[in-house]
Design an enzyme around this catalytic site. Structure first.
Site, short mmCIF file in Angstrom:
data_model
loop_
_atom_site.label_atom_id
_atom_site.label_comp_id
_atom_site.label_asym_id
_atom_site.label_seq_id
_atom_site.Cartn_x
_atom_site.Cartn_y
_atom_site.Cartn_z
N LYS A 130 -14.00 1.64 -3.46
CA LYS A 130 -14.98 1.86 -2.39
C LYS A 130 -16.13 2.73 -2.88
O LYS A 130 -17.30 2.46 -2.57
CB LYS A 130 -14.30 2.51 -1.18
CG LYS A 130 -13.26 1.63 -0.50
CD LYS A 130 -12.81 2.20 0.83
CE LYS A 130 -12.02 3.45 0.71
NZ LYS A 130 -11.45 3.91 2.00
N HIS A 183 7.02 -27.20 2.79
CA HIS A 183 6.21 -28.26 2.18
C HIS A 183 5.10 -27.68 1.30
O HIS A 183 4.14 -28.38 0.97
CB HIS A 183 5.63 -29.15 3.28
CG HIS A 183 6.69 -29.85 4.08
ND1 HIS A 183 7.21 -31.07 3.72
CD2 HIS A 183 7.37 -29.46 5.20
CE1 HIS A 183 8.14 -31.43 4.59
NE2 HIS A 183 8.25 -30.47 5.50
N GLU A 203 0.84 -1.20 0.00
CA GLU A 203 0.00 0.00 0.00
C GLU A 203 0.87 1.25 0.00
O GLU A 203 0.48 2.29 -0.53
CB GLU A 203 -0.94 0.00 1.21
CG GLU A 203 -2.06 1.02 1.11
CD GLU A 203 -3.13 0.82 2.17
OE1 GLU A 203 -4.20 0.28 1.83
OE2 GLU A 203 -2.89 1.20 3.33
#
EC number: 5.3.1.9
Length: 554
Positions: free
Chosen positions: A515, A389, A358
């Protein structure tokens, strides 16, 4: 708005050109050769900051590379910009704000005047209020509406109001000493809140609503649902006993039903992703107490002072930031793996994702001109040994260059015996830490594998090319202070890279449009009548399908 002078193009400077030519000379050199030619680099290419021992010798750099990178930093006026940040100059130019997360951890007797106010006094006024509140909570003096003491705090926030507290709470869980646990809600997906509250008792639950403006859509949606959960069980008058706020908007906090005496503020010079050591950390202080929280802040300050005063040549955040830039801009790497060999740091990589991506995920420079090189490292990772793994295969034998940061501790907080009963599971964990950095760097050649009797047709599959770079960060134990040191180490790396790229690392305009558009689309997907066509056929078809599957006219 602060005026912004046109910035020089760092990629057009002699310092950048010198690095480009240097890369042409050494870019393909193997770490094996670096260590053969400079056998002391494993001891000398290290730096100690506070409790952190940092080994950067397994990077594809020479002492000349580091000298040229420091020259680049000076060309970009890194020292001048650093001093401006610490002095409270408005270096967040697009929002005309100071950048003062470092003031959050200054000692009480320090003074820093910014815009006519001593911000250190303001910071400690809030810290004192937080301490007084959490003392009451932890002692049982503060009770819920029924008189029961609080046993769970639920932090409702998003972004920096969530990622930091979640990470720190998990990392410092051993320092919980008052019978209070914390939970965290961020996602507007109702499953998040429902699952969090499923086994809680309203009478013993306190909510911390963390929103600077007290208008963040996701946070207020969840807070309203949480208030309904409380009032359905305990009545409307219970809200004041079961909610506090971290905000600066007294009117909206009061309208919600929270007593503004129980509102803890912070300032516009603190960005969300830099705010865990502000009132945003209230949930953490409630669990670990004010003294441990003060130790946490002191850790930040140790690295702040080092970053502020150490020469660039021995300045840990500067060197690590420059090495990250070397890989991003000259070696073609796009991401950095963060691999803590500590399960308590399981959320550290996610926290750093926001901090770094950000901050430096920008394509426009601070003066409004487009960038001329790649910016913003992509951070990701998981704790060891789980990652071994899962994705280490790509790190070892894949085609992509992924520098890695290994973080480990000499002394465990938790330990158990190994399977045969005589060893330490922590020693087993750390043997993997050291082995992975060694194998990534030096690998194993076809000749070495064939000499072990491996069938010829299998040899190519087992070759480990090595030359995969890493930083090793080793501390004695994961304490509040050490965690603060680790966070600050990365904060100042972000700053270093941002200055050289010429970007504003402290705004985040890229999150705003989505937004705004979500607010515009909400009535479209919920209306009873047929929705208006969307401007693109993909979104239009998706909205109509969603509405149809929700039983609405499409």
């Amino acid at each position: 708005m602060t005026s912004v002078h046109t910035l020089p193009d760092i990629t057009a400077t002699p310092a950048w050109d010198a690095l480009r030519k240097h890369h042409d000379r050494i870019g393909d050199t193997h770490l094996r050769q670096f260590f053969e030619e400079d056998p002391d680099r494993g001891r000398e290419l290290t730096v100690t900051v506070g409790d952190l021992y940092i080994d950067y010798s397994k990077h594809r750099v020479t002492r000349e590379t580091l000298r040229l990178l420091v020259d680049l930093a000076r060309t970009a006026k890194l020292e001048e910009r650093r001093d401006q940040m610490f002095a409270g100059v408005h270096i967040n130019t697009s929002e005309d704000r100071a950048v003062l997360h470092t003031a959050l951890r200054l000692p009480r007797d320090a003074e820093l005047i910014v815009d006519g106010r001593n911000v250190v006094a303001d910071v400690h006024e809030v810290l004192d209020a937080m301490g007084e509140f959490t003392d009451r909570l932890r002692s049982g003096e503060w009770t819920g509406a029924t008189g029961k003491r609080i046993s769970t705090v639920v932090n409702i926030g998003i972004g920096g109001s969530d990622l930091g507290p979640v990470m720190v709470y998990q990392a410092l869980r051993h320092y919980a000493d008052a019978g209070i646990s914390a939970r965290f809600v961020s996602n507007v997906d109702p499953a998040d809140l429902i699952a969090t509250l499923a086994d809680l008792d309203p009478a013993t639950t306190l909510f911390i609503v963390a929103s600077k403006t007290f208008s963040t859509l996701e946070t207020l949606t969840n807070a309203t649902a949480a208030r309904r959960w409380i009032t359905d069980a305990l009545g409307d008058a219970a809200v004041a006993h079961h909610f506090v706020a971290v905000s600066t908007n007294k009117r909206l906090v009061d309208d919600f039903g929270i007593n503004t005496d129980n509102m803890f503020g912070f300032w516009d010079w603190v960005g969300g992703r830099y705010s865990v050591d502000s009132a945003i950390g209230l949930s953490v202080m409630a669990v670990i107490g004010r003294e441990a929280f003060a130790d946490f802040l002191s850790g930040f300050h140790i690295v702040d002072r080092h970053f502020q005063t150490a020469p660039l040549e021995s300045n840990a955040p500067v060197l690590l930031g420059l090495i990250g830039l070397w890989y991003s801009n000259f070696m073609g790497a796009q991401s950095r793996a963060v691999l803590p060999y500590s399960n308590d740091l399981a959320r550290f990589a996610a926290y750093l994702q926001q901090l770094t991506m950000e901050s430096n995920g920008k394509s426009t420079r601070a003066d409004g001109s487009p960038v001329t090189t790649d910016t913003g490292e992509i951070f990701w990772g998981e704790p060891g040994t789980n990652g071994q793994h899962a994705f280490y295969q790509l790190l070892h034998q894949g085609t992509r260059l992924v520098p890695a940061d290994f973080i480990g501790f000499s002394q465990p907080i938790d330990d158990l015996p190994t399977a045969e009963g005589s060893g330490s599971m922590h020693d087993l964990l750390m043997s993997n830490f050291f082995a992975q950095t060694q194998v990534l760097a030096f690998g194993k050649t076809a000749e070495e594998i064939a000499a072990e009797g491996t069938p010829a047709d299998i040899v190519p599959h087992k070759v480990m090319p090595g030359n995969r770079p890493s930083t090793s960060i080793l501390a004695n134990r994961l304490t509040p202070s050490v965690l603060g040191q680790l966070i600050a180490l990365y904060e100042h790396q972000v700053f270093t890279e941002g200055v050289i790229w010429g970007i504003d690392s402290f705004d985040q305009w890229g999150v705003e449009l989505g937004k705004t558009q979500a607010k515009a689309l909400l009535p479209v997907i919920t209306a009873n009548n047929s929705p208006a066509p969307q401007s693109d056929s993909s979104t239009d078809a998706l909205v109509r399908r969603y509405r149809s599957e929700r039983g609405r006219t499409s």
